[in-house]
Scaffold this active site. Structure first.
Site, PDB file in Angstrom:
ATOM      1  N   LYS A  64       0.859  -1.180   0.000  1.00  0.00           N
ATOM      2  CA  LYS A  64       0.000   0.000   0.000  1.00  0.00           C
ATOM      3  C   LYS A  64       0.894   1.229   0.000  1.00  0.00           C
ATOM      4  O   LYS A  64       1.681   1.428   0.930  1.00  0.00           O
ATOM      5  CB  LYS A  64      -0.918   0.005   1.213  1.00  0.00           C
ATOM      6  CG  LYS A  64      -1.868   1.202   1.249  1.00  0.00           C
ATOM      7  CD  LYS A  64      -2.778   1.118   2.457  1.00  0.00           C
ATOM      8  CE  LYS A  64      -3.710   2.313   2.535  1.00  0.00           C
ATOM      9  NZ  LYS A  64      -4.598   2.241   3.715  1.00  0.00           N
ATOM     10  N   ARG A  92     -10.864   9.509   1.692  1.00  0.00           N
ATOM     11  CA  ARG A  92     -10.789  10.131   3.016  1.00  0.00           C
ATOM     12  C   ARG A  92     -11.979  11.036   3.263  1.00  0.00           C
ATOM     13  O   ARG A  92     -12.441  11.173   4.399  1.00  0.00           O
ATOM     14  CB  ARG A  92      -9.451  10.861   3.167  1.00  0.00           C
ATOM     15  CG  ARG A  92      -8.285   9.877   3.241  1.00  0.00           C
ATOM     16  CD  ARG A  92      -6.925  10.551   3.238  1.00  0.00           C
ATOM     17  NE  ARG A  92      -5.859   9.531   3.244  1.00  0.00           N
ATOM     18  CZ  ARG A  92      -4.600   9.744   2.891  1.00  0.00           C
ATOM     19  NH1 ARG A  92      -4.230  10.970   2.516  1.00  0.00           N
ATOM     20  NH2 ARG A  92      -3.716   8.779   2.929  1.00  0.00           N
ATOM     21  N   LYS A 103       1.371   9.996   5.866  1.00  0.00           N
ATOM     22  CA  LYS A 103       1.470   8.576   6.235  1.00  0.00           C
ATOM     23  C   LYS A 103       2.729   7.921   5.677  1.00  0.00           C
ATOM     24  O   LYS A 103       2.800   6.704   5.526  1.00  0.00           O
ATOM     25  CB  LYS A 103       0.214   7.838   5.774  1.00  0.00           C
ATOM     26  CG  LYS A 103      -1.065   8.416   6.365  1.00  0.00           C
ATOM     27  CD  LYS A 103      -2.293   7.558   6.074  1.00  0.00           C
ATOM     28  CE  LYS A 103      -3.529   8.122   6.751  1.00  0.00           C
ATOM     29  NZ  LYS A 103      -4.716   7.240   6.625  1.00  0.00           N
ATOM     30  N   LYS A 119      -2.183  -1.460  -3.693  1.00  0.00           N
ATOM     31  CA  LYS A 119      -3.039  -0.272  -3.633  1.00  0.00           C
ATOM     32  C   LYS A 119      -2.167   0.963  -3.750  1.00  0.00           C
ATOM     33  O   LYS A 119      -1.175   1.066  -3.015  1.00  0.00           O
ATOM     34  CB  LYS A 119      -3.806  -0.253  -2.312  1.00  0.00           C
ATOM     35  CG  LYS A 119      -4.777   0.918  -2.167  1.00  0.00           C
ATOM     36  CD  LYS A 119      -5.503   0.856  -0.828  1.00  0.00           C
ATOM     37  CE  LYS A 119      -6.450   2.048  -0.687  1.00  0.00           C
ATOM     38  NZ  LYS A 119      -7.135   2.050   0.618  1.00  0.00           N
ATOM     39  N   SER A 162     -10.270   5.501  -4.910  1.00  0.00           N
ATOM     40  CA  SER A 162     -11.234   6.576  -5.099  1.00  0.00           C
ATOM     41  C   SER A 162     -10.785   7.613  -6.122  1.00  0.00           C
ATOM     42  O   SER A 162     -11.594   8.101  -6.923  1.00  0.00           O
ATOM     43  CB  SER A 162     -11.502   7.258  -3.757  1.00  0.00           C
ATOM     44  OG  SER A 162     -10.294   7.773  -3.202  1.00  0.00           O
ATOM     45  N   TYR A 178     -15.325   0.640  -7.119  1.00  0.00           N
ATOM     46  CA  TYR A 178     -16.616   1.288  -6.911  1.00  0.00           C
ATOM     47  C   TYR A 178     -17.515   1.121  -8.136  1.00  0.00           C
ATOM     48  O   TYR A 178     -18.720   1.384  -8.061  1.00  0.00           O
ATOM     49  CB  TYR A 178     -16.408   2.770  -6.597  1.00  0.00           C
ATOM     50  CG  TYR A 178     -15.518   2.969  -5.390  1.00  0.00           C
ATOM     51  CD1 TYR A 178     -16.015   2.822  -4.107  1.00  0.00           C
ATOM     52  CD2 TYR A 178     -14.160   3.261  -5.538  1.00  0.00           C
ATOM     53  CE1 TYR A 178     -15.190   2.970  -2.998  1.00  0.00           C
ATOM     54  CE2 TYR A 178     -13.332   3.413  -4.439  1.00  0.00           C
ATOM     55  CZ  TYR A 178     -13.851   3.261  -3.171  1.00  0.00           C
ATOM     56  OH  TYR A 178     -13.025   3.398  -2.079  1.00  0.00           O
TER      57      TYR A 178
END
Length: 332
Positions: free
Chosen positions: A202, A212, A225, A256, A282, A321
């Site tokens: 990731k 988010r 992060k 990811k 997303s 999605y």
């Protein structure tokens, strides 16, 4: 791989592209509903729908409507859904204790889906960011994300989700040692058949912004992060992480984001030969939708083409999605 072809005109490579029937015979990869995992966002309430403005067509749904969507998944032949919570900010703390509450929003949604639509596999997210007052995937002290203390919390979270009936746990936190700790705890507590689909590679990506927004983590995040998610410049490191998670007991692995990291997907599949998944995140979804809404691309065609790219790269499945739209297109 070397190809010794007869010279033109004995070889005319267009012959196998001459008609739809011949193209179908020569097609190397296929896309089916069996390759889809549908991510869903759950919110408190009843009959509640909240559009995610940065992800056109995506909604937060209350538990009753998550169950309804799971029934839709079953009717479409989609084998699995993945549940992400939009947590009440009042429940977010520095210790993240809501993450392992047996009655938290995610666990109630898991139990409701498994009760109503048991044939649909329920995947979860294991990371502390939906419950963390500072928006991080791990426990924070003096600006430092603590690895071992976070792993202890994640183990409790994994057991709570398994107790709720989850079929597949999705650790997306990127802490060291969490897969081994979770697997040992699951075995000790009798959850020997619960699968772990580890987010092994990731990346610290800029493609996560709309997600988010969807889980309400954007405003809470302090800093970045990069001390636990991967450097986008690295590929060999991803192979070490995948190997580590497999040795510790992961059943499946995840890359990811998706399309910008197809080279990583391919390397994982070739080097390890294990069930390999990608998350069409997303930002990828939002870009396709925005371009389609502006009439710049054929949205449905690009949607299907993008998913075929994952299959061509070696992925066994994709979190997307687009799952219901793809399923309808493939079932027509």
């Amino acid at each position: 791989m070397r190809h010794n072809l007869a010279p033109f005109p004995a070889t005319r490579l267009r012959r196998t592209r001459r008609s739809a029937s011949i193209r179908a015979l020569c097609q190397e990869n296929t896309l089916s509903v069996n390759d889809l995992i549908w991510p869903m966002f759950v919110v408190e309430g009843s009959g509640e729908r909240q559009p995610v403005t940065s992800m056109p067509g995506v909604e937060r749904r209350s538990v009753d409507l998550i169950v309804q969507a799971a029934r839709e998944a079953a009717d479409l032949g989609i084998p699995a859904i993945c549940i992400f919570p939009y947590t009440d900010p009042a429940l977010k703390t520095d210790c993240c204790r809501e993450a392992w509450s047996a009655d938290n929003l995610s666990n109630r949604a898991i139990a409701a889906v498994k009760d109503a639509v048991p044939e649909v596999a329920v995947m979860t997210d294991i990371a502390l960011d939906p419950y963390n007052a500072q928006g991080h995937d791990g426990i924070v002290k003096d600006g430092v994300i603590l690895n071992d203390e976070t792993v202890d919390a994640l183990v409790k979270m994994a057991l709570a989700q398994a107790n709720a009936g989850a079929d597949i746990l999705g650790p997306s936190d990127m802490m060291d040692g969490r897969i081994g700790a979770m697997r040992a705890a699951l075995e000790a507590e009798g959850h020997k058949d619960v699968s772990i689909l580890s987010y092994s590679a990731k990346y610290a990506s800029s493609f996560y912004g709309p997600f988010r927004d969807a889980v309400g983590a954007s405003g809470a995040l302090k800093g970045d992060k990069k001390t636990y998610q991967m450097n986008p410049a690295n590929s060999d490191e991803a192979m070490r992480l995948v190997e580590r998670d497999l040795v510790e007991g992961a059943d499946m692995v995840m890359v990811k984001p998706g399309l910008p990291y197809l080279d990583i997907c391919r390397r994982v599949k070739v080097e390890f030969g294990v069930p390999t998944f990608a998350y069409q995140v997303s930002g990828e979804y939002a870009m396709i939708m925005a371009a389609a809404d502006n009439g710049w691309i054929d949205g449905d065609a690009v949607m299907l083409e993008s998913l075929m790219a994952f299959r061509r790269a070696g992925c066994d499945g994709v979190l997307t999605y687009f799952a219901p739209q793809v399923a309808r297109a493939l079932n027509d």
